[in-house]
Design an enzyme around this catalytic site. Structure first.
Site, short mmCIF file in Angstrom:
data_model
loop_
_atom_site.label_atom_id
_atom_site.label_comp_id
_atom_site.label_asym_id
_atom_site.label_seq_id
_atom_site.Cartn_x
_atom_site.Cartn_y
_atom_site.Cartn_z
CG ASP A 32 43.54 38.79 28.15
OD1 ASP A 32 44.16 37.91 27.54
OD2 ASP A 32 44.05 39.88 28.46
CG ASP A 78 51.82 44.12 27.96
OD1 ASP A 78 52.95 44.06 27.44
OD2 ASP A 78 51.06 43.13 28.06
CD GLN A 106 55.74 46.00 47.56
OE1 GLN A 106 55.68 44.94 46.94
NE2 GLN A 106 56.10 47.14 46.98
CG ASN A 149 47.47 32.29 44.15
OD1 ASN A 149 48.40 33.07 44.30
ND2 ASN A 149 47.12 31.41 45.07
#
Length: 455
Positions: free
Chosen positions: A128, A410, A399, A241
């Site tokens: 990653d 995972d 939230q 994002n």
């Protein structure tokens, strides 16, 4: 404080803290030294003798009993009573009720630290690569701000460019590797409880991946080849994002004959007691999965699998059903469960009913009933407990504290496995899974703090 743990010789040790500064190792011939009522336990004939005033050396792999204690040396303010392991599994409720009746406070069960290579994972390893980019970068490679795609030819230069950014983070990734990495994090010590097999390239990214797996204390034994580069997943971050671009590359090149079948590797794999492989690996090497699954079934070990994605259930259903008779624990989320149920013609959209029907599918080792665990995001997790289907509420979270949910599945599996290898009951495994997922969704990527805060 009262502590109960199972040591490596498969006995249960009950430790009772006392105010008086003396130590006694309880056994069947010295019940007069026990607290009132202890001799009423129906298991006193199972007590074992140990040298007076010493902790049994058979417990050397167990975690510290209380702050400042050292195993194998004289202790104070303790009484030791031993029961066989089967007493815990069959009579745990009675034992807890007993200690509650005699007002012994802070009763808890602590399992032993598992040994190295107890947990085995095999899957598609990815490096990653995370970096902050701008809109021009996204536009250059035709990316959306919040998306997940497989890399195409036009994205090859992306990986070379993103590593040149000022702040780049690297992590050992891929679904199964994420889960075993989180399991190892939850366990902490000893290191290398988790073993991982997968394929990488003989390149710079491969070297970084090996280093990151080592930093996570995972015993990664990669199959290295030069035909394809190491698999990577670029996380292009803009504000809140993340646009993910995955290039599986070498991850798809795993060869059973050239790695798993080697004596040294297979010997390492057979050391495990719990096996976990995500369904994604069905696209790479079903024969490898089948070999591991059959070994687990024939040796009364635990084999776990994940549905992983709806497309796996749809397009690799044949290979999945070849493995299913050997699956002891099946994971998935509600979307994957619905796709799996539809593919098998269950004729229901109810996740609980799908779990129950999945549990009843043919099994190679009927003495070990299949457990099915389906997560549902913020909704309760569904699991089969015996012949019943039960729900387990997830941890509450504001939230506004949720940063990234991509690694939640995972993480749940990783937390679950960390408790499973320590032989905790299903409820505790699910609780550990919920905790791990709750930690990961507060952070970018499948990352975690230095130590867990889980008890």
């Amino acid at each position: 404080m009262t502590v109960v743990f199972i040591h490596p010789f498969q006995s249960l040790c009950v430790v009772l803290a006392k105010k008086k500064k003396s130590c006694f190792v309880g056994n069947a011939n010295n019940r007069r030294h026990m607290d009132p009522g202890l001799s009423q336990l129906p298991f006193t004939h199972h007590f074992l003798d140990f040298p007076a005033n010493r902790v049994p050396r058979s417990c050397v792999n167990a975690r510290p009993i209380f702050p400042g204690s050292q195993l194998g040396v004289p202790v104070r303010q303790q009484h030791f009573l031993l029961f066989p392991k089967h007493v815990v599994s069959t009579c745990s409720k009675f034992i807890k009720k007993f200690f509650s009746t005699f007002e012994i406070p802070h009763f808890r069960i602590v399992m032993p630290a598992p040994s190295e290579n107890t947990l085995f994972g095999m899957g598609n390893p990815l490096l990653d690569i995370s970096a902050v980019v701008d809109k021009d970068f996204l536009d250059k490679y035709g990316l959306k701000p919040n998306d997940q795609i497989l890399a195409e030819d036009k994205h090859k230069a992306l990986f070379e460019e993103i590593v040149k950014r000022r702040e780049v983070e690297y992590h050992a990734g891929g679904s199964t590797q994420n889960s075993v990495k989180i399991a190892q994090w939850m366990i902490q010590k000893p290191h290398k409880v988790a073993t991982f097999f997968g394929c990488i390239g003989t390149d710079r990214f491969g070297e970084i991946l090996k280093k990151k797996a080592d930093e996570a204390h995972v015993d990664a034994r990669y199959y290295e080849q030069s035909e394809e580069p190491t698999g990577t997943c670029a996380a292009c971050i803009t504000g809140d994002n993340r646009s993910l671009v995955a290039n599986l590359a070498a991850a798809q090149c795993y060869k059973k004959e050239q790695h798993l079948d080697l004596d040294s590797n297979w010997d390492l794999a057979t050391k495990a007691k719990v096996y976990y492989i995500a369904g994604f690996f069905l696209t790479v090497s079903p024969p490898s999965m089948l070999k591991v699954a059959k070994h687990a079934s024939q040796n009364d070990k635990l084999f776990c699998m994940n549905l992983s994605a709806p497309f796996i259930c749809q397009f690799f259903n044949g290979a999945m059903m070849d493995i299913m008779p050997y699956v002891d624990i099946l994971f998935g989320n509600e979307t994957e469960a619905a796709s799996f149920g539809k593919q098998l013609g269950f004729q229901t959209d109810d996740i609980g009913e799908i779990a129950g029907l999945t549990r009843s599918l043919p099994k190679d080792n009927p003495a070990r009933p299949r457990v099915v665990v389906f997560t549902q995001g913020k909704d309760p997790t569904v699991a089969t407990v015996g012949d019943k289907v039960t729900t387990f509420p997830v941890l509450d979270i504001d939230q506004n504290h949720i940063v990234d949910t991509n690694g939640a599945g995972d993480a749940f599996v990783g937390g679950f496995l960390s408790a499973l290898v320590q032989e905790h009951p299903l409820e505790e495994c699910i609780r550990a899974g919920h905790y791990a997922a709750n930690v990961i969704i507060r952070r970018v990527g499948c990352t975690f703090p230095e130590q867990p805060d889980f008890h």
